[in-house]
Design a protein around this motif. Sequence first.
Motif, PDB file in Angstrom:
ATOM      1  N   CYS A 109       0.839  -1.195  -0.119  1.00  0.00           N
ATOM      2  CA  CYS A 109      -0.115   0.040  -0.094  1.00  0.00           C
ATOM      3  C   CYS A 109       0.776   1.341  -0.169  1.00  0.00           C
ATOM      4  CB  CYS A 109      -0.886   0.086   0.948  1.00  0.00           C
ATOM      5  SG  CYS A 109      -2.250  -1.275   1.174  1.00  0.00           S
ATOM      6  N   CYS A 130      -4.433  -3.851  -1.748  1.00  0.00           N
ATOM      7  CA  CYS A 130      -2.735  -4.176  -1.850  1.00  0.00           C
ATOM      8  C   CYS A 130      -2.423  -5.569  -1.187  1.00  0.00           C
ATOM      9  CB  CYS A 130      -2.198  -3.109  -1.377  1.00  0.00           C
ATOM     10  SG  CYS A 130      -2.561  -1.443  -1.743  1.00  0.00           S
ATOM     11  N   ASP A 133      -3.953  -6.411   2.384  1.00  0.00           N
ATOM     12  CA  ASP A 133      -5.350  -6.809   2.566  1.00  0.00           C
ATOM     13  C   ASP A 133      -5.499  -8.239   2.404  1.00  0.00           C
ATOM     14  OD1 ASP A 133      -6.548  -3.992   2.664  1.00  0.00           O
ATOM     15  OD2 ASP A 133      -5.493  -3.791   0.655  1.00  0.00           O
TER      16      ASP A 133
END
Length: 209
Positions: A109, A130, A133
């Motif tokens: 991220c 990203c 996640d």
Amino acid sequence: MERILIFDFDGVLADSLAPMLSYAGQVCQEMGYPCTPTQKDLEILNKMEFSEYGRQLGIPEEKIETFVTRNFELFSSREEPLAIKPGIESVIRELSQIAILAVITGNSCKVVGKFLDTYGLKDDFQTILCAEDDGSRVEKILKVISLSSGTKGEVYMIGDAVSDIRAAREARINSIAIAWGHQSKEKLTTENPNFLVDQPEDLLTLFSA
């Protein structure tokens, strides 16, 4: 309902090939498995993931997690943002006026955020998922759909790898393969994407109707 366009990041939006090869070579050297990665090592991958990349470069299975973590560290510690693919900036701005845009990526991220901030594109994407996640690529596609309140018939996955095409097929959405990324047009064609485009501007032509 407004259509949803989901973009992969590396190779599609960001020109990350050179650092991806350089960092992997550095990590392999640090780990005691010296090699010189080339684009052919990315071309052969059936899953465009750092773990699969490490396996292709000869990293033992028990050390794959170290390889992945160290590559993330090098990408995240970059002072400068990744370069943007020529022509994609203006295309994203135009597409954001006619569709909901999202990013699904295996990169971090921090890297994606710095990139989008640098080029003024952060507000053009409604959802960004990203490496941090949870979920597979298919699960992330379905999450984007649920967050966007869209229908599957209006959703497109735009990627540069056969794994993007396969994920789109499994999620029952359309796939758009791009020819300016990490895997060749010839390899992408073997996976029978719904659409294949040669340059960013072709995306505008595809959705002009």
